[in-house]
Design a protein around this motif. Structure first.
Motif, PDB file in Angstrom:
ATOM      1  N   ASP A  40     -74.404 -47.217  56.623  1.00  0.00           N
ATOM      2  CA  ASP A  40     -74.581 -46.313  57.765  1.00  0.00           C
ATOM      3  C   ASP A  40     -74.621 -47.082  59.084  1.00  0.00           C
ATOM      4  O   ASP A  40     -74.189 -46.576  60.123  1.00  0.00           O
TER       5      ASP A  40
ATOM      6  N   PRO B   5     -71.114 -41.555  56.849  1.00  0.00           N
ATOM      7  CA  PRO B   5     -72.366 -41.570  56.087  1.00  0.00           C
ATOM      8  C   PRO B   5     -73.542 -41.150  56.965  1.00  0.00           C
ATOM      9  O   PRO B   5     -73.481 -41.225  58.185  1.00  0.00           O
ATOM     10  N   SER B   6     -74.599 -40.706  56.314  1.00  0.00           N
ATOM     11  CA  SER B   6     -75.810 -40.326  57.047  1.00  0.00           C
ATOM     12  C   SER B   6     -76.982 -41.147  56.530  1.00  0.00           C
ATOM     13  O   SER B   6     -76.964 -41.610  55.383  1.00  0.00           O
TER      14      SER B   6
END
Length: 238
Positions: free
Chosen positions: A93, A222-223
């Motif tokens: 991330d 992405p998180s």
């Protein structure tokens, strides 16, 4: 200036196949190459190691596509079950770690987001990860893109001995240094009680941001919470 046809019938009447571009020798060589590839596929699908009889109504190419799809999903499940996968995604991330890109792409393909998975596998393979190249080989083989599959087969062979690469699923290419389109891959999938349901994976990634990348288009990002969701999914399958 040549007048444009005013109707479909007129356009069809003008349509024709030009002669003289291909000689009988060209056609014979094309037939030879097609026959050679079909023989390779038939040998792969019916030779030693075939686990079960397959319906005779399916063509070798259909069987090959189905097998590539199964192998790709097994490989992706193996990657996301690796103990380091969640940590890799968490780092990805912020640092765009190639190993995190591999694991993130495996989540995406299990969620049915193939274009996004392809982008991040290419990112990972470009950083030297051989597992990402294997995933791309299987993806293109499943789609029937044999030229692209051959490219990634060669890349995976070239990257096979790259040092310090994240390889959550141990694999070996049983092929020469410059393999043909069809290669045999032996994989050791990490032990896990059950696969993560793909519906659950889709639920985990459905709220991801979709970023616009110049020259590529929309690509899932992405998180920070995705790594925790992956850990929960894995815990629920044990």
């Amino acid at each position: 200036m040549r007048r444009k046809p005013r109707s479909i019938d007129e356009a069809l009447a003008r349509a024709r196949v030009f002669d003289g571009h291909y000689t009988p020798g060209h056609l014979a060589e094309s037939r030879r190459r097609i026959t050679e590839k079909l023989n390779e596929l038939q040998a792969l699908l019916t030779g030693p190691g075939t686990e079960r009889a397959r319906p005779a109504t399916l063509s070798p190419l259909s069987l090959l596509h189905d097998r590539a799809a199964r192998d790709l999903r097994a490989l992706c499940q193996g990657v996301i079950h690796d103990a380091d996968a969640a940590q890799r995604i968490a780092r990805f991330d912020t640092t765009r770690d190639p190993g995190g890109a591999l694991a993130f792409a495996c989540l995406l393909v299990l969620a049915g987001i193939e274009d996004g998975a392809q982008f991040w596998w290419q990112f990972s393979a470009g950083a030297g990860n051989p597992s990402a190249a294997v995933c791309l080989y299987l993806l293109h083989l499943r789609r029937g893109d044999l030229k692209d599959a051959e490219h990634w087969a060669r890349q995976s062979a070239a990257l096979e001995h790259e040092p310090c690469q994240y390889t959550p699923v141990t694999h070996e290419l049983l092929a020469p240094a410059c393999p043909p389109i069809i290669v045999t891959i032996r994989m050791e999938i990490p032990d896990h009680t059950a696969d993560v349901p793909e519906e659950a994976v889709r639920g985990a990634v459905q709220d991801l941001d979709i970023g616009q990348i110049d020259g590529v288009g929309p690509v899932p990002q992405p998180s920070p919470d995705l790594a925790h969701q992956l850990q929960d999914l894995i815990a629920n399958t044990r």
